[in-house]
Design a protein around this motif. Structure first.
Motif, PDB file in Angstrom:
ATOM      1  N   HIS A   1       0.961  -1.027   0.070  1.00 51.79           N
ATOM      2  CA  HIS A   1       0.082  -0.009   0.005  1.00 51.79           C
ATOM      3  C   HIS A   1       0.931   1.260  -0.071  1.00 51.79           C
ATOM      4  O   HIS A   1       0.450   2.275  -0.678  1.00 51.79           O
ATOM      5  CB  HIS A   1      -1.008   0.096   1.328  1.00 51.79           C
ATOM      6  CG  HIS A   1      -1.808   1.255   1.195  1.00 51.79           C
ATOM      7  ND1 HIS A   1      -2.891   1.397   0.492  1.00 51.79           N
ATOM      8  CD2 HIS A   1      -1.691   2.016   2.254  1.00 51.79           C
ATOM      9  CE1 HIS A   1      -3.236   2.614   0.680  1.00 51.79           C
ATOM     10  NE2 HIS A   1      -2.605   3.359   1.937  1.00 51.79           N
ATOM     11  N   VAL A   2       1.915   1.284   0.701  1.00 50.14           N
ATOM     12  CA  VAL A   2       2.825   2.428   0.768  1.00 50.14           C
ATOM     13  C   VAL A   2       3.402   2.395  -0.665  1.00 50.14           C
ATOM     14  O   VAL A   2       3.827   3.746  -1.051  1.00 50.14           O
ATOM     15  CB  VAL A   2       3.786   2.152   1.890  1.00 50.14           C
ATOM     16  CG1 VAL A   2       5.014   3.348   2.154  1.00 50.14           C
ATOM     17  CG2 VAL A   2       3.243   2.211   3.249  1.00 50.14           C
ATOM     18  N   GLU A   3       4.010   1.490  -1.283  1.00 43.56           N
ATOM     19  CA  GLU A   3       4.505   1.479  -2.265  1.00 43.56           C
ATOM     20  C   GLU A   3       3.904   2.226  -3.544  1.00 43.56           C
ATOM     21  O   GLU A   3       4.406   2.933  -4.348  1.00 43.56           O
ATOM     22  CB  GLU A   3       4.917  -0.033  -2.726  1.00 43.56           C
ATOM     23  CG  GLU A   3       5.636  -0.155  -4.176  1.00 43.56           C
ATOM     24  CD  GLU A   3       5.785  -1.814  -4.613  1.00 43.56           C
ATOM     25  OE1 GLU A   3       6.156  -1.755  -5.768  1.00 43.56           O
ATOM     26  OE2 GLU A   3       5.679  -2.357  -3.746  1.00 43.56           O
ATOM     27  N   ARG A   4       2.541   1.963  -3.481  1.00 47.17           N
ATOM     28  CA  ARG A   4       1.527   2.315  -4.369  1.00 47.17           C
ATOM     29  C   ARG A   4       1.264   3.861  -4.169  1.00 47.17           C
ATOM     30  O   ARG A   4       0.895   4.670  -5.195  1.00 47.17           O
ATOM     31  CB  ARG A   4       0.399   1.741  -4.461  1.00 47.17           C
ATOM     32  CG  ARG A   4       0.465   0.253  -5.134  1.00 47.17           C
ATOM     33  CD  ARG A   4      -0.867  -0.305  -5.442  1.00 47.17           C
ATOM     34  NE  ARG A   4      -1.688  -0.327  -4.269  1.00 47.17           N
ATOM     35  CZ  ARG A   4      -2.056  -1.533  -3.561  1.00 47.17           C
ATOM     36  NH1 ARG A   4      -1.414  -2.717  -3.887  1.00 47.17           N
ATOM     37  NH2 ARG A   4      -2.919  -1.508  -2.585  1.00 47.17           N
ATOM     38  N   THR A   5       1.279   4.436  -2.778  1.00 44.06           N
ATOM     39  CA  THR A   5       0.746   5.735  -2.448  1.00 44.06           C
ATOM     40  C   THR A   5       1.828   6.830  -2.011  1.00 44.06           C
ATOM     41  O   THR A   5       1.573   8.087  -2.160  1.00 44.06           O
ATOM     42  CB  THR A   5      -0.193   5.528  -1.438  1.00 44.06           C
ATOM     43  OG1 THR A   5       0.289   4.925  -0.352  1.00 44.06           O
ATOM     44  CG2 THR A   5      -1.551   4.835  -1.962  1.00 44.06           C
ATOM     45  N   ALA A   6       3.086   6.405  -1.901  1.00 40.03           N
ATOM     46  CA  ALA A   6       4.012   7.247  -1.121  1.00 40.03           C
ATOM     47  C   ALA A   6       4.975   8.097  -2.049  1.00 40.03           C
ATOM     48  O   ALA A   6       5.953   8.487  -1.522  1.00 40.03           O
ATOM     49  CB  ALA A   6       4.813   6.709  -0.081  1.00 40.03           C
TER      50      ALA A   6
ATOM     51  N   GLN B   1      11.165   4.345  -3.772  1.00 35.94           N
ATOM     52  CA  GLN B   1      12.163   3.680  -4.635  1.00 35.94           C
ATOM     53  C   GLN B   1      12.747   2.302  -4.016  1.00 35.94           C
ATOM     54  O   GLN B   1      12.963   1.553  -4.901  1.00 35.94           O
ATOM     55  CB  GLN B   1      13.372   4.540  -4.765  1.00 35.94           C
ATOM     56  CG  GLN B   1      13.314   5.828  -5.827  1.00 35.94           C
ATOM     57  CD  GLN B   1      14.496   6.887  -5.932  1.00 35.94           C
ATOM     58  OE1 GLN B   1      15.549   5.939  -6.077  1.00 35.94           O
ATOM     59  NE2 GLN B   1      14.303   8.129  -5.833  1.00 35.94           N
ATOM     60  N   ALA B   2      12.671   2.329  -2.661  1.00 38.31           N
ATOM     61  CA  ALA B   2      13.270   1.255  -2.019  1.00 38.31           C
ATOM     62  C   ALA B   2      12.271   0.126  -2.084  1.00 38.31           C
ATOM     63  O   ALA B   2      12.841  -1.133  -1.899  1.00 38.31           O
ATOM     64  CB  ALA B   2      13.698   1.568  -0.605  1.00 38.31           C
ATOM     65  N   LEU B   3      10.931   0.282  -1.916  1.00 38.49           N
ATOM     66  CA  LEU B   3      10.194  -0.855  -1.602  1.00 38.49           C
ATOM     67  C   LEU B   3      10.027  -1.632  -2.628  1.00 38.49           C
ATOM     68  O   LEU B   3       9.837  -3.013  -2.316  1.00 38.49           O
ATOM     69  CB  LEU B   3       8.647   0.088  -1.282  1.00 38.49           C
ATOM     70  CG  LEU B   3       8.435   0.311   0.136  1.00 38.49           C
ATOM     71  CD1 LEU B   3       7.091   1.119   0.280  1.00 38.49           C
ATOM     72  CD2 LEU B   3       8.365  -0.862   1.112  1.00 38.49           C
ATOM     73  N   PRO B   4      10.109  -1.480  -4.012  1.00 40.51           N
ATOM     74  CA  PRO B   4      10.117  -2.486  -5.042  1.00 40.51           C
ATOM     75  C   PRO B   4      11.047  -3.585  -4.767  1.00 40.51           C
ATOM     76  O   PRO B   4      11.112  -4.663  -5.356  1.00 40.51           O
ATOM     77  CB  PRO B   4      10.252  -1.822  -6.365  1.00 40.51           C
ATOM     78  CG  PRO B   4       9.574  -0.513  -6.040  1.00 40.51           C
ATOM     79  CD  PRO B   4       9.868  -0.206  -4.626  1.00 40.51           C
TER      80      PRO B   4
ATOM     81  N   GLU C   1      16.161  -3.146   3.422  1.00 45.23           N
ATOM     82  CA  GLU C   1      16.150  -1.826   2.791  1.00 45.23           C
ATOM     83  C   GLU C   1      15.750  -0.859   3.738  1.00 45.23           C
ATOM     84  O   GLU C   1      16.103   0.232   3.931  1.00 45.23           O
ATOM     85  CB  GLU C   1      15.380  -1.660   1.409  1.00 45.23           C
ATOM     86  CG  GLU C   1      16.089  -2.696   0.521  1.00 45.23           C
ATOM     87  CD  GLU C   1      15.677  -4.212   0.432  1.00 45.23           C
ATOM     88  OE1 GLU C   1      16.142  -5.189  -0.378  1.00 45.23           O
ATOM     89  OE2 GLU C   1      15.021  -4.710   1.561  1.00 45.23           O
ATOM     90  N   LEU C   2      14.400  -1.313   4.449  1.00 46.13           N
ATOM     91  CA  LEU C   2      13.787   0.005   5.202  1.00 46.13           C
ATOM     92  C   LEU C   2      14.384   0.578   6.122  1.00 46.13           C
ATOM     93  O   LEU C   2      14.244   1.669   6.568  1.00 46.13           O
ATOM     94  CB  LEU C   2      12.249  -0.461   5.538  1.00 46.13           C
ATOM     95  CG  LEU C   2      11.558  -0.757   4.219  1.00 46.13           C
ATOM     96  CD1 LEU C   2      10.093  -1.261   4.618  1.00 46.13           C
ATOM     97  CD2 LEU C   2      11.341   0.070   3.159  1.00 46.13           C
TER      98      LEU C   2
ATOM     99  N   ALA D   1      16.264  11.845  -3.964  1.00 47.15           N
ATOM    100  CA  ALA D   1      16.564  10.697  -3.411  1.00 47.15           C
ATOM    101  C   ALA D   1      16.930   9.716  -4.435  1.00 47.15           C
ATOM    102  O   ALA D   1      16.668   9.819  -5.781  1.00 47.15           O
ATOM    103  CB  ALA D   1      15.581  10.171  -2.815  1.00 47.15           C
ATOM    104  N   GLY D   2      18.003   8.812  -4.139  1.00 47.55           N
ATOM    105  CA  GLY D   2      18.508   7.516  -5.071  1.00 47.55           C
ATOM    106  C   GLY D   2      18.611   6.399  -4.377  1.00 47.55           C
ATOM    107  O   GLY D   2      18.982   6.492  -3.134  1.00 47.55           O
ATOM    108  N   PHE D   3      18.603   5.193  -4.767  1.00 47.50           N
ATOM    109  CA  PHE D   3      18.678   3.918  -4.134  1.00 47.50           C
ATOM    110  C   PHE D   3      19.309   3.127  -5.057  1.00 47.50           C
ATOM    111  O   PHE D   3      18.945   3.013  -6.348  1.00 47.50           O
ATOM    112  CB  PHE D   3      17.263   3.533  -3.706  1.00 47.50           C
ATOM    113  CG  PHE D   3      17.298   2.466  -3.038  1.00 47.50           C
ATOM    114  CD1 PHE D   3      17.280   2.206  -1.641  1.00 47.50           C
ATOM    115  CD2 PHE D   3      17.086   1.223  -3.879  1.00 47.50           C
ATOM    116  CE1 PHE D   3      17.215   1.210  -0.782  1.00 47.50           C
ATOM    117  CE2 PHE D   3      17.197  -0.117  -2.914  1.00 47.50           C
ATOM    118  CZ  PHE D   3      17.193  -0.204  -1.610  1.00 47.50           C
ATOM    119  N   ALA D   4      19.879   2.082  -4.674  1.00 45.63           N
ATOM    120  CA  ALA D   4      20.878   1.054  -5.420  1.00 45.63           C
ATOM    121  C   ALA D   4      20.936   0.003  -4.724  1.00 45.63           C
ATOM    122  O   ALA D   4      21.616   0.158  -3.281  1.00 45.63           O
ATOM    123  CB  ALA D   4      21.753   1.645  -6.134  1.00 45.63           C
ATOM    124  N   GLU D   5      21.001  -0.982  -5.073  1.00 46.15           N
ATOM    125  CA  GLU D   5      21.496  -2.428  -4.165  1.00 46.15           C
ATOM    126  C   GLU D   5      21.851  -3.471  -5.256  1.00 46.15           C
ATOM    127  O   GLU D   5      21.370  -3.504  -6.458  1.00 46.15           O
ATOM    128  CB  GLU D   5      20.425  -2.907  -3.359  1.00 46.15           C
ATOM    129  CG  GLU D   5      19.336  -3.645  -3.925  1.00 46.15           C
ATOM    130  CD  GLU D   5      18.449  -4.418  -2.680  1.00 46.15           C
ATOM    131  OE1 GLU D   5      18.262  -5.615  -2.858  1.00 46.15           O
ATOM    132  OE2 GLU D   5      17.868  -3.755  -2.032  1.00 46.15           O
TER     133      GLU D   5
END
Length: 300
Positions: free
Chosen positions: A82-87, A96-99, A124-125, A181-185
């Motif tokens: 839900h947060v992934e779709r709305t935040a 970016q991190a949730l997927p 990640e979180l 913001a940027g995210f990478a893993e």
């Protein structure tokens, strides 16, 4: 394997959740159940044997998400999906991190607060919360208190929560103008635990670089936060916001940061040296993405 026997309770008030945990502590220990994506495997392998599971999902206030001043407040029972779709517009780094968290089916049950309370070093979180300076709202026998993310994570699978405490919600600051913001893993397969990862937040204005925070995960017993404001400011002065040029310019300070950030002894999947190489490569990439996003947000 199957879990050891346990009692199951499902209160409707937060005060009753705390009360059940206090009673469970006296009887041999209790655990909070929200999404169960981390807890249930632990129970199934009998790595944990709580006498009581306290289900949060009927406590109405814990299932709420919304703005609270300049923050996005996420209750303990709010699902990651839900947060992934709305935040996305409110907290871009979180979106970016949730997927990257497990798989879609896991995120459909797992909760944001559950991941934070579990405090897996490869998650990640927790790194996102640390990078953004999130605040965690904890309810316990002595009442409510707020804990900064930098004080919440105390070690591998270890937090500032007491045995009868509940992480009721988390507050992520809303992104400001000029913030990116940027995210990478890197993981062996998408959805696997990260071998190494980086969450970055920058704040750029016409006056210069005001912040360049980098949180690493998967390379120590907890997420690590460092500032690369100085190197980023010099790189932006020389090259502007060109992502390729910034990436090349930031490689050396990223390598220096990686030497300090990677403290794990290594495992079957990656050595400390390889994780340092990953952090060195991922940090400039995440920062360059954050700079690009910062400029887009400032122009919007």
């Amino acid at each position: 394997m199957k879990p050891a026997p346990f009692a199951y309770v499902r209160p409707t008030r937060l005060a009753d959740v705390v009360g059940e945990l206090v009673a469970a502590e006296a009887a041999g220990g209790g655990k909070v159940l929200a999404g169960g994506q981390s807890l249930v495997p632990v129970l199934a392998m009998r790595l944990g044997r709580p006498r009581t599971l306290v289900d949060l999902t009927r406590v109405a206030e814990l299932g709420q998400i919304g703005h609270d001043g300049g923050s996005l407040r996420i209750g303990a029972a709010v699902r990651q999906r839900h947060v992934e779709r709305t935040a996305g517009g409110d907290v871009p780094l979180l979106a970016q991190a949730l997927p990257w968290v497990g798989h879609r089916e896991i995120r459909s049950r797992g909760t944001v607060c559950g991941s934070l309370a579990h405090a897996d070093p490869s998650a990640e979180l927790p790194a996102v919360a640390l990078c953004l300076g999130a605040t965690l709202d904890v309810a316990g026998p002595d009442g409510r208190r707020r804990i900064a993310a930098e004080e919440f994570f105390t070690g591998a699978m270890s937090t500032a929560l007491g045995p009868a405490d509940v992480l009721a919600s988390v507050q992520f600051p809303l992104a400001r103008a000029g913030e990116g913001a940027g995210f990478a893993e890197v993981a062996r397969r998408h959805g696997d635990f990260a071998l190494a990862g980086v969450a970055a937040r920058v704040h750029l204005t016409d006056d210069g670089v005001h912040a360049a925070d980098v949180a690493t995960f998967g390379v120590a017993d907890r997420p690590q936060l460092r500032s690369l404001r100085g190197p980023l400011a010099e790189a932006v002065t020389r090259h502007g916001t060109d992502p390729d040029a910034l990436g090349r310019e930031l490689t050396e300070p990223a390598a220096a940061m990686a030497q300090e950030a990677v403290t794990t002894t290594g495992d079957a999947h990656a050595s400390p040296a390889y994780r340092r190489r990953l952090v060195t490569a991922l940090t400039p990439r995440a920062l360059a993405r954050a700079v690009t996003a910062s400029r887009k947000r400032a122009a919007a």
